[in-house]
Design an enzyme around this catalytic site. Structure first.
Site, PDB file in Angstrom:
ATOM      1  CD  GLU A 136      -3.203  -0.811   2.078  1.00 28.18           C
ATOM      2  OE1 GLU A 136      -2.989  -0.142   3.091  1.00 28.18           O
ATOM      3  OE2 GLU A 136      -4.299  -1.345   1.842  1.00 28.18           O
TER       4      GLU A 136
ATOM      5  CD  GLU B 148      -4.238  -5.914   2.709  1.00 27.90           C
ATOM      6  OE1 GLU B 148      -4.924  -5.154   3.405  1.00 27.90           O
ATOM      7  OE2 GLU B 148      -3.001  -5.857   2.661  1.00 27.90           O
TER       8      GLU B 148
HETATM    9  C1  GAL Z   1      -4.418  -2.571   4.985  1.00 26.56           C
HETATM   10  C2  GAL Z   1      -2.999  -3.080   5.099  1.00 26.56           C
HETATM   11  C3  GAL Z   1      -2.923  -4.351   5.916  1.00 26.56           C
HETATM   12  C4  GAL Z   1      -3.738  -4.212   7.176  1.00 26.56           C
HETATM   13  C5  GAL Z   1      -5.162  -3.886   6.800  1.00 26.56           C
HETATM   14  C6  GAL Z   1      -6.100  -3.796   7.973  1.00 26.56           C
HETATM   15  O1  GAL Z   1      -4.435  -1.203   4.726  1.00 26.56           O
HETATM   16  O2  GAL Z   1      -2.447  -3.329   3.838  1.00 26.56           O
HETATM   17  O3  GAL Z   1      -1.580  -4.635   6.232  1.00 26.56           O
HETATM   18  O4  GAL Z   1      -3.185  -3.221   7.961  1.00 26.56           O
HETATM   19  O5  GAL Z   1      -5.169  -2.642   6.144  1.00 26.56           O
HETATM   20  O6  GAL Z   1      -7.404  -3.522   7.538  1.00 26.56           O
END
Ligand code: GAL
Length: 692
Positions: free
Chosen positions: A142, A313
């Site tokens: 990110e 994710e």
């Molecule tokens: C994203 C990040 C992850 C984790 C996640 C939690 O922004 O890439 O590592 O922190 O959020 O929701």
């Protein structure tokens, strides 16, 4: 579409890994991302490498039938790195260094850190690059998260001066380009150039735009350095980065040009509670997310890497980082999965496998509770996977081939390698409508907001997207450099930069298939160097439609300005309005005589910000003029077509009768058989059918 999960073997005893892997496989998951934050366990302060545990983790996952996406660990430089390079820290706009103790504390311009990144990436790529279980790499994590795109460090300032020298050649040209004669801001040498921060009143918008472009280029460079090493030592593997939602701090199209796949991280409830400014949306969609929140980003990222995109994710339950973190309605985890499939995702991967019992994210849910029991999402993911398999069986290979004819925009990416769980070619998503989305254009609007404080350039693009989606059409979101000739309708959102190349591409698209074009306020209103075009806004776009902006006003958020036509039809606008000079007669007039909505032979200029209901009507009318079939789905129901498959999602609180709303336009007949779901579609439910 395959499903996957983010896993942190370094958080759990090694004896647990094989069982975790077997359980992942049993849930239908096939892709696992690991390693992106593990630098402190891979390399110790004394330089000792510990790659053996990662080797065993990859082997274990591979043996269980899972494919690995390996993250480069450069978002989390370990503590010893800071001892060695105290100047590596990013610096915020107030001149304060970010500190160690979380993540992303590096500055993109600090060369010794880039060298360290090269070193660790090369070590990992050499060691694991040809492992049969590794199908892809994720660079860093990110870019820009936690406000880290832009750093005001001494390293960044030095790099910026060099960047200016390259871009402008001489200091005179820079002074000219930025208009530095104003307020005696002229520089004598590049070494005198400062940061666009800490000035008494606002700094020169041209200076700020240049700093935005520079910062974006630094991220592109940081990423490209890793990509080059990975390509050399890990042939045939895809390279991706996980971008974010509601995030425009750098030019994602430009960074993505060096990648194979644009991935993004989708947290529908987190985004709603953190970013949506509308209190009624906040209340209504608190457990579902906004009906167009995920879709907008799916379509945006599909436009970044030749239509190859993943969700890296996906939110499985409450997160830890939004102002408040509600639990999704039962069914939403499955619905978000179907939605990603329908927009063409190759992979949808959940964050994370097991909830962490320690550190910052201990209240962030996973597919499992921290004790290893299944959490709610696990059941929904298993159901989604079973349903996707059912659909796959139904669409026989022959049918797939018929769909993937050689003219498909996606056929170039067709590659099937079942042994390695490589993503198979997603079915093609085709759209008659494209939003031309310009990151630089958004930066220009954000630097001096033309619509007052309440106006958000990105938010407006999302409103235009929503208006299209309410009419049941697929939408592509593409960069100003993308091929534009295959569409029936192009909507220019935030194309604020007076971009002659884009104007030529539009002219070409007009010549080839008489595409209709909609320009929104602000189009072409600034040159690439943040000046008003010599022929006034919309600059070069005037060759498409003879209009000239002679005044622009912004208004308080609550004030609405009404336009009416000769039949007393009215439209309400607010926030931002332009006064145009043109030989073209406007469709409506405001009370003070300013015209509203100009159109001539399929080119439209909408010179104010319509309220949402009027925006929906206007877009509906334009879609009809373009002979694009529509159905009004209302605010909460959405559909998306992929190949021969149509999917409907209900984000609303009431059940809907699909027979009444969808109709033949969307391939829904009285004898249509649903593969998934029912004709009365309840909240958080999905219906799937194959269009005849
Ligand atoms: C994203 C990040 C992850 C984790 C996640 C939690 O922004 O890439 O590592 O922190 O959020 O929701």
């Amino acid at each position: 579409m395959k499903t996957g999960v983010c896993y942190y073997p370094e958080h759990w005893p090694e004896q647990q890994w094989a069982n975790d892997a077997a359980r992942m496989h049993a849930l239908g998951l096939r892709v696992v991302r690991i390693g992106e934050f593990a630098w402190s366990r891979l390399e110790l302060a004394d330089g000792t490498l510990h790659l053996d545990w990662l080797q065993r983790a990859i082997d274990t996952l591979h043996q269980a039938g899972l494919s690995v996406v390996l993250g480069t660990p450069t978002a989390t430089p370990p503590r010893w790195m800071l001892d060695r390079y105290p100047d590596m820290l990013a610096v915020d706009a107030n001149g304060r260094s970010r500190d160690f103790g979380s993540r992303r504390h590096y500055c993109f311009s600090y060369q010794p850190y880039i060298e360290q990144c090269k070193r660790i990436v090369k070590i990992l790529a050499r060691q694991f690059g040809e492992h049969p279980g590794v199908i892809a790499w994720q660079t860093d994590n990110e870019y820009g998260c936690h406000s880290t795109s832009i750093s005001y460090s001494p390293a960044a300032l030095a790099a910026f001066r060099h960047w200016c020298q390259q871009r402008y050649g001489s200091i005179q040209s820079l002074n000219e380009a930025w208009g530095n004669v104003f307020w005696s801001m002229e520089y004598d040498t590049f070494d005198q150039i400062g940061l666009p921060t800490g000035t008494v009143t606002e700094s020169n918008p041209a200076h700020r735009l240049a700093y935005w472009r520079f910062s974006s280029d630094q991220i592109k460079h940081f990423n490209k350095v890793q990509v080059d090493i990975l390509r050399q030592f890990s042939p045939g593997r895809d390279i991706l980065h996980n971008f974010m939602g509601n995030f425009v701090e750098f030019d994602h199209h430009d960074v993505a040009r060096d990648l194979d796949i644009a991935a993004w991280d989708n947290y529908p409830l987190g985004f709603l509670t953190r970013d949506n400014q509308d209190p009624s949306d906040q209340e209504f969609y608190v457990r579902t997310g906004h009906p167009d929140g995920s879709g907008f980003h799916h379509d945006l990222y599909r436009g970044c890497c030749n239509r190859r995109w993943w969700v890296m994710e996906q939110q499985p339950g409450p997160v830890n980082w939004a102002p408040y973190n509600p639990s999704p309605l039962k069914g939403m985890v499955r619905l978000w999965g179907w939605e990603a499939f329908a927009h063409g995702a190759e992979v949808m991967s959940y964050f994370r496998w097991r909830q962490a019992p320690f550190a910052q994210e201990q209240t962030h849910t996973g597919l499992l509770l921290s004790n290893g029991d299944d959490d709610v999402a696990a059941g929904e993911v298993a159901q989604l996977n079973a349903e996707l398999q059912q659909l796959k069986a139904l669409l026989s290979r022959e049918q797939l081939h018929a769909v993937l004819n050689p003219n498909d925009r996606q056929s170039a990416n067709a590659s099937v390698d079942p042994d390695h769980n490589r993503p198979e070619t997603a079915l093609p998503v085709q759209a008659d409508v494209a939003i031309v989305f310009s990151y630089a254009g958004i930066a220009i609007q954000d630097i001096q907001p033309p619509g007052g404080d309440a106006f958000s350039a990105l938010g407006f693009c999302q409103r235009v997207y929503s208006a299209c989606r309410q009419w049941g059409v697929n939408v592509d979101i593409v960069s100003p450099d993308a091929p534009l000739t295959d569409y029936k309708l192009l909507l220019l959102c935030a194309c604020t930069e007076d971009d002659p190349k884009l104007v030529s591409a539009l002219t070409e698209a007009r010549a080839q298939n008489s595409v209709s074009i909609v320009l929104f306020p602000g189009t072409g209103s600034r040159t690439a160097e943040y000046q008003i075009p010599p022929n006034l806004a919309p600059g070069h776009f005037q060759s498409l439609l003879p209009v000239r902006v002679i005044r622009s006003e912004s208004l308080p958020a609550a004030q609405s300005v009404r336009a009416i036509d000769q039949h007393d039809q009215s439209a309400n606008t607010g926030q931002w309005r332009e006064h145009l000079h043109s030989d073209v007669t406007p469709s409506m007039h405001f009370g003070d005589g300013w015209g509203y909505r100009y159109q001539h032979q399929g080119i439209h200029y909408i010179n104010a910000v319509p309220e949402q209901a009027d925006l929906i009507d206007t877009i509906g009318e334009i879609l009809n003029n373009c002979n694009i079939p529509t159905r009004n789905l209302g605010p909460h129901l959405r559909t998306q077509r992929i190949g021969p498959v149509q999917v409907a999602f209900n984000y609303g609180a009431q059940s809907v009768e699909l027979d009444k709303i969808l109709g033949e336009t969307l391939g829904f007949h009285h004898d249509t058989t649903l593969i998934v779901g029912s004709r009365t579609l309840a909240q958080a439910q999905v219906a799937v059918w194959v269009v005849r």
